[in-house]
Motif scaffolding. Sequence first.
Motif, PDB file in Angstrom:
ATOM      1  N   LEU A   1      -2.389 -53.771 -28.473  1.00  0.00           N
ATOM      2  CA  LEU A   1      -1.561 -54.319 -27.396  1.00  0.00           C
ATOM      3  C   LEU A   1      -0.081 -54.150 -27.684  1.00  0.00           C
ATOM      4  CD1 LEU A   1      -3.748 -57.408 -26.587  1.00  0.00           C
ATOM      5  CD2 LEU A   1      -2.976 -55.730 -24.903  1.00  0.00           C
ATOM      6  N   LYS A   2       0.665 -53.934 -26.609  1.00  0.00           N
ATOM      7  CA  LYS A   2       2.108 -53.718 -26.685  1.00  0.00           C
ATOM      8  C   LYS A   2       2.808 -54.805 -25.859  1.00  0.00           C
ATOM      9  CE  LYS A   2       1.321 -48.703 -26.634  1.00  0.00           C
ATOM     10  NZ  LYS A   2       1.646 -47.424 -25.928  1.00  0.00           N
ATOM     11  N   PRO A   3       4.065 -55.074 -26.154  1.00  0.00           N
ATOM     12  CA  PRO A   3       4.790 -56.063 -25.352  1.00  0.00           C
ATOM     13  C   PRO A   3       4.765 -55.737 -23.855  1.00  0.00           C
ATOM     14  CG  PRO A   3       5.994 -55.586 -27.344  1.00  0.00           C
ATOM     15  CD  PRO A   3       4.852 -54.619 -27.305  1.00  0.00           C
ATOM     16  N   GLU A   4       4.760 -54.454 -23.516  1.00  0.00           N
ATOM     17  CA  GLU A   4       4.748 -54.074 -22.099  1.00  0.00           C
ATOM     18  C   GLU A   4       3.409 -54.329 -21.420  1.00  0.00           C
ATOM     19  OE1 GLU A   4       5.733 -52.208 -24.701  1.00  0.00           O
ATOM     20  OE2 GLU A   4       5.153 -50.087 -24.428  1.00  0.00           O
ATOM     21  N   ASP A   5       2.401 -54.745 -22.176  1.00  0.00           N
ATOM     22  CA  ASP A   5       1.132 -55.154 -21.583  1.00  0.00           C
ATOM     23  C   ASP A   5       1.175 -56.603 -21.094  1.00  0.00           C
ATOM     24  OD1 ASP A   5      -0.478 -53.300 -24.178  1.00  0.00           O
ATOM     25  OD2 ASP A   5      -0.270 -52.688 -22.076  1.00  0.00           O
ATOM     26  N   THR A   6       2.266 -57.283 -21.393  1.00  0.00           N
ATOM     27  CA  THR A   6       2.403 -58.667 -20.954  1.00  0.00           C
ATOM     28  C   THR A   6       2.375 -58.752 -19.430  1.00  0.00           C
ATOM     29  OG1 THR A   6       3.655 -59.336 -22.907  1.00  0.00           O
ATOM     30  CG2 THR A   6       3.955 -60.668 -20.916  1.00  0.00           C
ATOM     31  N   ALA A   7       1.475 -59.568 -18.911  1.00  0.00           N
ATOM     32  CA  ALA A   7       1.302 -59.671 -17.461  1.00  0.00           C
ATOM     33  C   ALA A   7       0.238 -60.717 -17.157  1.00  0.00           C
ATOM     34  CB  ALA A   7       0.883 -58.335 -16.867  1.00  0.00           C
ATOM     35  N   VAL A   8       0.136 -61.053 -15.895  1.00  0.00           N
ATOM     36  CA  VAL A   8      -1.030 -61.804 -15.422  1.00  0.00           C
ATOM     37  C   VAL A   8      -2.079 -60.780 -15.029  1.00  0.00           C
ATOM     38  CG1 VAL A   8      -1.939 -63.416 -13.732  1.00  0.00           C
ATOM     39  CG2 VAL A   8       0.379 -63.724 -14.618  1.00  0.00           C
ATOM     40  N   TYR A   9      -3.256 -60.922 -15.579  1.00  0.00           N
ATOM     41  CA  TYR A   9      -4.348 -59.985 -15.324  1.00  0.00           C
ATOM     42  C   TYR A   9      -5.310 -60.607 -14.305  1.00  0.00           C
ATOM     43  CZ  TYR A   9      -2.827 -56.915 -19.045  1.00  0.00           C
ATOM     44  OH  TYR A   9      -2.094 -56.030 -19.819  1.00  0.00           O
ATOM     45  N   TYR A  10      -5.607 -59.826 -13.271  1.00  0.00           N
ATOM     46  CA  TYR A  10      -6.452 -60.293 -12.186  1.00  0.00           C
ATOM     47  C   TYR A  10      -7.737 -59.476 -12.124  1.00  0.00           C
ATOM     48  CZ  TYR A  10      -2.204 -62.534 -10.411  1.00  0.00           C
ATOM     49  OH  TYR A  10      -1.072 -63.296 -10.271  1.00  0.00           O
ATOM     50  N   CYS A  11      -8.815 -60.141 -11.852  1.00  0.00           N
ATOM     51  CA  CYS A  11     -10.092 -59.494 -11.615  1.00  0.00           C
ATOM     52  C   CYS A  11     -10.261 -59.300 -10.105  1.00  0.00           C
ATOM     53  CB  CYS A  11     -11.218 -60.380 -12.163  1.00  0.00           C
ATOM     54  SG  CYS A  11     -12.884 -59.757 -11.894  1.00  0.00           S
ATOM     55  N   LYS A  12     -10.806 -58.161  -9.715  1.00  0.00           N
ATOM     56  CA  LYS A  12     -11.061 -57.876  -8.307  1.00  0.00           C
ATOM     57  C   LYS A  12     -12.490 -57.364  -8.148  1.00  0.00           C
ATOM     58  CE  LYS A  12      -9.639 -54.760  -4.595  1.00  0.00           C
ATOM     59  NZ  LYS A  12      -8.697 -53.672  -4.225  1.00  0.00           N
ATOM     60  N   ALA A  13     -13.151 -57.838  -7.105  1.00  0.00           N
ATOM     61  CA  ALA A  13     -14.493 -57.374  -6.778  1.00  0.00           C
ATOM     62  C   ALA A  13     -14.491 -56.800  -5.369  1.00  0.00           C
ATOM     63  CB  ALA A  13     -15.493 -58.524  -6.860  1.00  0.00           C
ATOM     64  N   ARG A  14     -15.168 -55.668  -5.213  1.00  0.00           N
ATOM     65  CA  ARG A  14     -15.255 -55.048  -3.901  1.00  0.00           C
ATOM     66  C   ARG A  14     -16.665 -54.531  -3.671  1.00  0.00           C
ATOM     67  NH1 ARG A  14     -12.018 -50.911  -4.328  1.00  0.00           N
ATOM     68  NH2 ARG A  14     -13.526 -49.238  -4.129  1.00  0.00           N
ATOM     69  N   HIS A  15     -17.196 -54.883  -2.480  1.00  0.00           N
ATOM     70  CA  HIS A  15     -18.536 -54.422  -2.112  1.00  0.00           C
ATOM     71  C   HIS A  15     -18.580 -54.321  -0.601  1.00  0.00           C
ATOM     72  CE1 HIS A  15     -22.899 -53.973  -3.024  1.00  0.00           C
ATOM     73  NE2 HIS A  15     -23.003 -54.348  -1.764  1.00  0.00           N
ATOM     74  N   ALA A  16     -18.688 -53.111  -0.083  1.00  0.00           N
ATOM     75  CA  ALA A  16     -18.655 -52.867   1.362  1.00  0.00           C
ATOM     76  C   ALA A  16     -17.364 -53.487   1.910  1.00  0.00           C
ATOM     77  CB  ALA A  16     -19.898 -53.423   2.038  1.00  0.00           C
ATOM     78  N   SER A  17     -17.454 -54.400   2.854  1.00  0.00           N
ATOM     79  CA  SER A  17     -16.259 -54.996   3.447  1.00  0.00           C
ATOM     80  C   SER A  17     -15.766 -56.220   2.684  1.00  0.00           C
ATOM     81  CB  SER A  17     -16.535 -55.388   4.903  1.00  0.00           C
ATOM     82  OG  SER A  17     -17.568 -56.339   4.954  1.00  0.00           O
TER      83      SER A  17
END
Length: 115
Positions: free
Chosen positions: A85-101
Amino acid sequence: QVQLAESGGGLVQPGGSLRLSCAASGVKFSINTMAWYRQAPGKDRELVASYTTGIRIDYADSVKGRFTISRDGLKNTVHLQMNSLKPEDTAVYYCKARHASMERWGKGTLVTVSS
């Protein structure tokens, strides 16, 4: 109602590792695509990695060779192993799910890379 819950964020020193997890609830089928995005302060949200079951895995160029996305399709969970890991990886990480619509976002988990 499909809901996503992320876990595993925290503070880590440069060069360290973290493993993020995201679990989907309220769904009775295997979600086609689950992905990780991140948003650093003052920046747009960007794709980190995505996993489409049986089709493809994609990574942002900035994380190739350091991050690994994995899925447990039966449980609709997705993990992100983050190494070097690098300092530039600092962030809020979000999970996303997609299925059809259907498209859902998690609330995010903060990753801070700092000494």
